[in-house]
Scaffold this active site. Structure first.
Site, PDB file in Angstrom:
ATOM      1  N   ASN A 269      -4.504   3.393 -12.373  1.00  0.00           N
ATOM      2  CA  ASN A 269      -5.025   3.605 -11.041  1.00  0.00           C
ATOM      3  C   ASN A 269      -6.546   3.620 -11.114  1.00  0.00           C
ATOM      4  OD1 ASN A 269      -5.084   4.222  -8.282  1.00  0.00           O
ATOM      5  ND2 ASN A 269      -3.347   5.608  -8.461  1.00  0.00           N
TER       6      ASN A 269
ATOM      7  N   LYS B 257       3.019   5.338 -11.690  1.00  0.00           N
ATOM      8  CA  LYS B 257       1.647   4.828 -11.772  1.00  0.00           C
ATOM      9  C   LYS B 257       0.739   5.910 -12.338  1.00  0.00           C
ATOM     10  CE  LYS B 257      -1.729   2.139  -9.184  1.00  0.00           C
ATOM     11  NZ  LYS B 257      -2.044   1.497  -7.878  1.00  0.00           N
TER      12      LYS B 257
ATOM     13  N   LYS C   5       0.860  -1.177   0.000  1.00  0.00           N
ATOM     14  CA  LYS C   5       0.000   0.000   0.000  1.00  0.00           C
ATOM     15  C   LYS C   5       0.896   1.227   0.000  1.00  0.00           C
ATOM     16  CE  LYS C   5      -2.355   1.076   3.583  1.00  0.00           C
ATOM     17  NZ  LYS C   5      -3.311   1.014   4.704  1.00  0.00           N
TER      18      LYS C   5
ATOM     19  N   GLY D  76      -6.229  -3.387 -13.229  1.00  0.00           N
ATOM     20  CA  GLY D  76      -7.550  -2.822 -13.471  1.00  0.00           C
ATOM     21  C   GLY D  76      -8.530  -3.925 -13.791  1.00  0.00           C
TER      22      GLY D  76
ATOM     23  N   GLY E  54      -8.219   7.178   1.557  1.00  0.00           N
ATOM     24  CA  GLY E  54      -7.392   8.346   1.850  1.00  0.00           C
ATOM     25  C   GLY E  54      -5.976   8.034   2.289  1.00  0.00           C
TER      26      GLY E  54
ATOM     27  N   CYS F   4      -2.075  11.702  -6.389  1.00  0.00           N
ATOM     28  CA  CYS F   4      -2.141  12.413  -5.108  1.00  0.00           C
ATOM     29  C   CYS F   4      -2.254  13.902  -5.386  1.00  0.00           C
ATOM     30  CB  CYS F   4      -0.876  12.152  -4.277  1.00  0.00           C
ATOM     31  SG  CYS F   4      -0.612  10.425  -3.850  1.00  0.00           S
TER      32      CYS F   4
END
Length: 315
Positions: free
Chosen positions: A191, A164, A42, A243, A69, A127
């Protein structure tokens, strides 16, 4: 079935997707994690993060929305507790990093890549950039390039960097090119896609944060399209495809489009054995089709079509 991430060799092409298997401990109660091609952690942040308010997850047709988040313990706890556990279990580790500024990404790259056992760094560009009114790094080629350049500069030279990418852009190819030009050895895509759901009983958004990232089988055609376009434009650049991979057929589809390995994410939530099952199914499919080496299948769909067909625009 051996695969490569730039110069890093993996035993097989099936990885976990960032955020869907934490740091590997949860999956270890079901199977030996060393059977995975790699664990993609993660996203690790500099400081601990509590994440967003609940509810954070909502089921959708053929997928799910999440608005977690980037909750996590921060890089110090990761390096002290989680990375040693992963390396002790003999699984290659791809560390996903996330920051709110170029400087944060650079510092994370420096600290993470200095540790032994890190096979690669995946740069989560989805982000918000606090220095640019919260616009996501992945949405702008220049911003993405700045992050990747800083990460590559501060990353140990023998640790490959994978950027990414997001499908929530007008054209993913220029951003992919900008990342490669900035020093990324490879790309990860895609993503999650920004989505939203409203609960018709409460008549309020299903997620406390309103919007969230859509993942699962619903996004697979978008992932295939992005991988196809980027592989056609940058055929020598390794791609971690993800995905909506829930079966071996799904994995093979992404590989035929141009991915060299695949990451499994949402499927893990309802089938913790998904990665091992998908690996077995993929191997069987390749054998049935007379493909002796995984590498022979990468991008094969491009070579199976006349050249002019791969260059047609969507009408």
């Amino acid at each position: 079935m051996r695969a490569r991430l730039a110069h890093v060799e993996l035993a097989n092409p099936v990885l976990t997707a960032s955020g869907c298997a934490a740091f590997g401990r949860e999956l270890s109660q079901f199977f030996d994690v060393s059977r995975l091609g790699a664990v993609v952690t993660k996203s690790v942040t500099l400081a601990p993060r509590a994440g967003r308010p609940t509810p954070r997850v909502a089921e959708t047709p053929s997928g799910m929305l999440n608005s977690v988040g980037l909750q996590g313990p921060g890089v110090e706890a990761f390096l002290r507790r989680d990375l040693p556990w992963l390396t002790a279990h003999g699984v290659p580790v791809v560390v996903s990093i996330a920051g709110s500024s170029v400087a944060e990404y650079a510092e994370l790259a420096r600290r993470v890549s200095a540790e032994s056992g890190v096979a690669a760094v995946e740069v989560n560009l989805s982000c918000p950039n606090v220095e640019d009114r919260g616009r996501r790094f992945a949405s702008d080629a220049g911003a993405a390039s700045d992050v990747v350049s800083a990460v590559r500069t501060h990353c140990r030279f023998d640790v490959p960097v994978f950027a990414k990418l997001s499908a929530d852009v007008t054209d993913v190819v220029p951003i992919a090119k900008a990342c490669v030009d900035a020093g990324a050895e490879g790309l990860s895509m895609i993503n999650t896609i920004l989505g939203m759901a409203v609960d018709v009983d409460t008549m309020r958004p299903s997620l406390a944060g309103g919007t969230g990232g859509l993942s699962g089988p619903a996004v697979r055609p978008v992932a295939v399209r992005c991988i196809w376009q980027v592989y056609a434009a940058l055929p020598g650049v390794p791609i971690i495809g993800m995905g909506g991979v829930a079966t071996g057929r799904d994995a093979l589809e992404l590989i035929l489009a141009g991915a060299c390995v695949v990451s499994v994410g949402t499927a893990i939530f309802h089938d913790p054995y998904a990665c091992i099952r998908i690996l077995r199914e993929l191997e069987e499919l390749l054998e049935q089709r007379g493909v002796e080496r995984l590498s022979d299948a990468i991008g094969l769909a491009h070579r199976a079509l006349p050249r002019h067909r791969t260059e047609e625009n969507h009408l």
